[in-house]
Design a protein around this motif. Structure first.
Motif, PDB file in Angstrom:
ATOM      1  N   GLY A 505       0.806  -1.210   0.000  1.00 56.41           N
ATOM      2  CA  GLY A 505       0.000   0.000   0.000  1.00 56.41           C
ATOM      3  C   GLY A 505       0.850   1.276   0.000  1.00 56.41           C
ATOM      4  O   GLY A 505       2.087   1.231  -0.001  1.00 56.41           O
ATOM      5  N   SER A 552      -5.755   3.479  -2.041  1.00 59.02           N
ATOM      6  CA  SER A 552      -4.722   2.669  -1.388  1.00 59.02           C
ATOM      7  C   SER A 552      -4.774   2.864   0.120  1.00 59.02           C
ATOM      8  O   SER A 552      -5.133   3.941   0.611  1.00 59.02           O
ATOM      9  CB  SER A 552      -3.337   3.055  -1.917  1.00 59.02           C
ATOM     10  N   GLU A 553      -4.412   1.814   0.804  1.00 59.29           N
ATOM     11  CA  GLU A 553      -4.317   1.855   2.270  1.00 59.29           C
ATOM     12  C   GLU A 553      -3.065   1.074   2.659  1.00 59.29           C
ATOM     13  O   GLU A 553      -2.831  -0.040   2.170  1.00 59.29           O
ATOM     14  CB  GLU A 553      -5.550   1.243   2.914  1.00 59.29           C
ATOM     15  N   GLU A 554      -2.279   1.668   3.494  1.00 59.98           N
ATOM     16  CA  GLU A 554      -0.995   1.069   3.852  1.00 59.98           C
ATOM     17  C   GLU A 554      -1.203  -0.329   4.462  1.00 59.98           C
ATOM     18  O   GLU A 554      -2.095  -0.525   5.304  1.00 59.98           O
ATOM     19  CB  GLU A 554      -0.252   1.978   4.834  1.00 59.98           C
ATOM     20  N   LYS A 556      -2.521  -2.851   3.174  1.00 58.04           N
ATOM     21  CA  LYS A 556      -3.725  -3.552   2.731  1.00 58.04           C
ATOM     22  C   LYS A 556      -3.840  -3.614   1.210  1.00 58.04           C
ATOM     23  O   LYS A 556      -4.735  -4.298   0.698  1.00 58.04           O
ATOM     24  CB  LYS A 556      -4.973  -2.886   3.310  1.00 58.04           C
ATOM     25  N   SER A 558      -3.529  -1.840  -2.990  1.00 59.58           N
ATOM     26  CA  SER A 558      -3.887  -0.681  -3.815  1.00 59.58           C
ATOM     27  C   SER A 558      -4.722  -1.119  -5.001  1.00 59.58           C
ATOM     28  O   SER A 558      -4.648  -2.269  -5.463  1.00 59.58           O
ATOM     29  CB  SER A 558      -2.628   0.026  -4.334  1.00 59.58           C
TER      30      SER A 558
END
Length: 567
Positions: A505, A552-554, A556, A558
């Motif tokens: 992510g 996007s989530e760090e 988890k 993109s």
């Protein structure tokens, strides 16, 4: 028509302040315009002369002919010939007549012929010359008196000679009278010569003035790349002209005589600025600055203008078009920036290439050495493994080189776009098969589409570069045994391509800079990469008329989404 005659570019001040009376007359002899000196000379109030017949103020009588004798029509026509100087009589409003000197000029105003008459009151000159004229008129009488006295003197001399008496006193008296007549005659001759010199000087001054007026009008009207404006202390435009005025689509009549506040093509902010510049110039400053109007750049210079008493009465503003010069300067600056950016790019490439190329080249070299050692029978599986490693690292090098080549073409604006029709589904399947060998252990590459056949009209080479970059990033930033999914959607609005991964992510605080050149998120610095992939993806997508976005989530994953409108 009246105003246009008196408001000819810089002549307005001359017309109004001239000590010599000026009349503008149409072909039928009716007065169209008169300056203040004319009203004062003939004793009329301002505006009373407009529309009157010229004969009401100049009854066309010649001084040499008794006033009660009218001049014939033929003689009147002769008097009104252009350039001819005439001595006539003018008639004041109260009926009093006075001697004048008149000269006629012809002009064309608004396609109509008019007469411009210059009138000079010569009453004072007549008074100065009259005693000498009277003396000249009496010269025949004086001459006859002298002859008669000489006859009488000779008769007396004869008589006194006969009588023997002296005649000295009589001779002395006659000599004194003769000397006095000679002195008067000499004064008359001197006065006549002085008068002729004064008339010649006046005519010469008038010629120079007319020549100067014509020259100034020609210069200002044909001022090639600018506009000349004269503004008075009341912020009235007393004069405006220049080639740029007409190129902008304006006419003199739109501005002549208007106050700055009444010009509707100027904004309030510009009007305030102009008035401030006028005030400063009236205080004696010479201003020089640049301004922008109607998408053009102008260099502006202002100067105070003095009247006959050396007092500042007007301000002169000269606007010169410098748009091409400014564009040339901008082009030079842009070229300099591009050269600087190119130097930075070269330096960055050298630095990055030495780092990014080292790992795959080392892997290729190691694999080649191992293949050489595993040359015996029964070692085919190991040799295939090393060959795959060589191929994978070669592909990585190709991606890096393609990124740098693409960036160079983008910087130079030399990326060709060759559109063609093709099936996006089949295209995507071939691409997944091509990039498959680069995936990590246990990773899967899947394709999902809402249609079996999706026809698009795009550049396949550019689209291939876009998708390879997105899929390479998904593989690189995902761990082993992770799924990577590419989804194709065809709808009424257009085509959508999504690349989804479950990788590391992107930190939310760094997402705004993701498409910048050479940018790499902090959590990816320990992984191989140039920071050019997404920058190129964005530009190639826009070249094809599409848009790129992401979620996007760090830690988890993109989702990168490419959308193209229907063509």
């Amino acid at each position: 028509m009246n105003n246009s005659i008196a408001d000819i570019p810089v002549y307005r001040a001359i017309f109004e302040s001239s000590l010599e009376a000026i009349l503008i007359v149409d072909q039928d002899g009716f007065i169209l315009k008169a300056n203040p000196a004319c009203y004062k000379m003939f004793g009329y109030s301002t505006g009373e002369l407009i529309g009157k017949d010229l004969k009401e103020v100049i009854p066309q009588k010649i001084r040499a002919i008794p006033e009660e004798k009218k001049i014939s029509r033929t003689r009147n026509q002769e008097l009104l010939q252009p350039g001819k100087q005439m001595n006539l009589f003018g008639t004041k409003r109260n009926g009093a007549q006075f001697p004048i000197e008149m000269q006629l000029s012809l002009a064309v105003i608004e396609d109509k012929r008019v007469k411009i008459i210059f009138v000079k009151d010569i009453s004072k000159r007549e008074k100065q010359v009259r005693p000498y004229c009277e003396t000249v008129a009496n010269l025949p009488h004086l001459r006859s008196m002298t002859i008669e006295r000489n006859i009488v003197r000779r008769e007396l001399e004869n008589k006194y000679r006969i009588l023997g008496e002296p005649t000295n006193d009589l001779e002395k008296e006659v000599a004194e009278r003769t000397k006095a007549c000679q002195a008067i005659l000499q004064k008359l001759i001197d006065a006549n010569l002085a008068l002729e010199d004064q008339m010649l000087e006046t005519k010469e001054a008038e010629k120079k003035s007319l020549a100067s007026q014509a020259m100034f009008t020609a210069i200002s009207k044909n001022f090639p790349k600018g506009v000349i404006i004269v503004i008075n202390a009341n912020f009235d435009i007393v004069y405006i002209d220049g080639g740029e005025l007409y190129r902008l689509g304006f006419k003199k009549s739109q501005f002549d005589g208007l106050n700055i506040d009444d010009i509707n093509v100027f904004s309030k902010k510009r009007i305030a600025r102009i008035k401030e510049d006028v005030k400063r110039t009236l205080e004696g400053e010479h201003l020089s600055f640049e301004t922008r109007f109607m998408n053009k750049n102008y260099a502006v210079n202002s100067s105070p203008l003095l009247n006959g008493n050396n007092l500042i009465k007007w301000t002169l503003f000269v606007y010169n078009d410098i748009t091409k010069q400014k564009q040339a300067e901008a082009d030079i600056r842009m070229a300099l920036v591009q050269a600087q950016e190119l130097n930075k790019l070269k330096s960055r490439f050298i630095s990055m290439a030495s780092h990014e190329f080292r790992t795959p080249l080392s892997a290729i070299l190691s694999s080649a050495i191992l293949i050489e050692k595993q040359n015996g029978p029964g070692l085919e599986i190991k040799r295939e493994k090393y060959i795959r490693q060589i191929k994978s690292n070669v592909r990585k090098l190709v991606v890096i080189l393609n990124d740098f080549m693409s960036l160079g073409k983008l910087e130079e604006g030399k990326v060709p776009v060759k559109l063609q029709h093709f099936n996006l589904v089949a295209f995507s399947k071939d691409l997944l098969e091509e990039i498959g060998p680069t995936k990590k252990r246990g990773q899967t590459l899947s394709l999902k589409s809402n249609k079996e056949f999706i026809e698009v009209y795009l550049d396949p080479k550019l689209l291939q570069h876009i998708l390879i970059n997105l899929l390479s990033n998904a593989i690189k930033y995902s761990e082993v045994d992770q799924d990577i999914l590419i989804t194709l959607k065809s709808g009424k609005q257009g085509i959508c391509i999504e690349v989804r991964d479950k990788g590391i992510g992107i930190p939310i605080q760094e997402q705004a800079n993701l498409f910048e050149r050479f940018f790499r998120a902090e959590n990816s610095l320990n992984m191989q990469g140039t920071g050019l992939g997404l920058h190129i993806v964005k530009h190639y997508t826009e070249l094809l008329g599409g848009t790129v976005g992401f979620e996007s989530e760090e830690d988890k994953g993109s989702v990168f989404r490419i959308e193209f409108p229907l063509r």
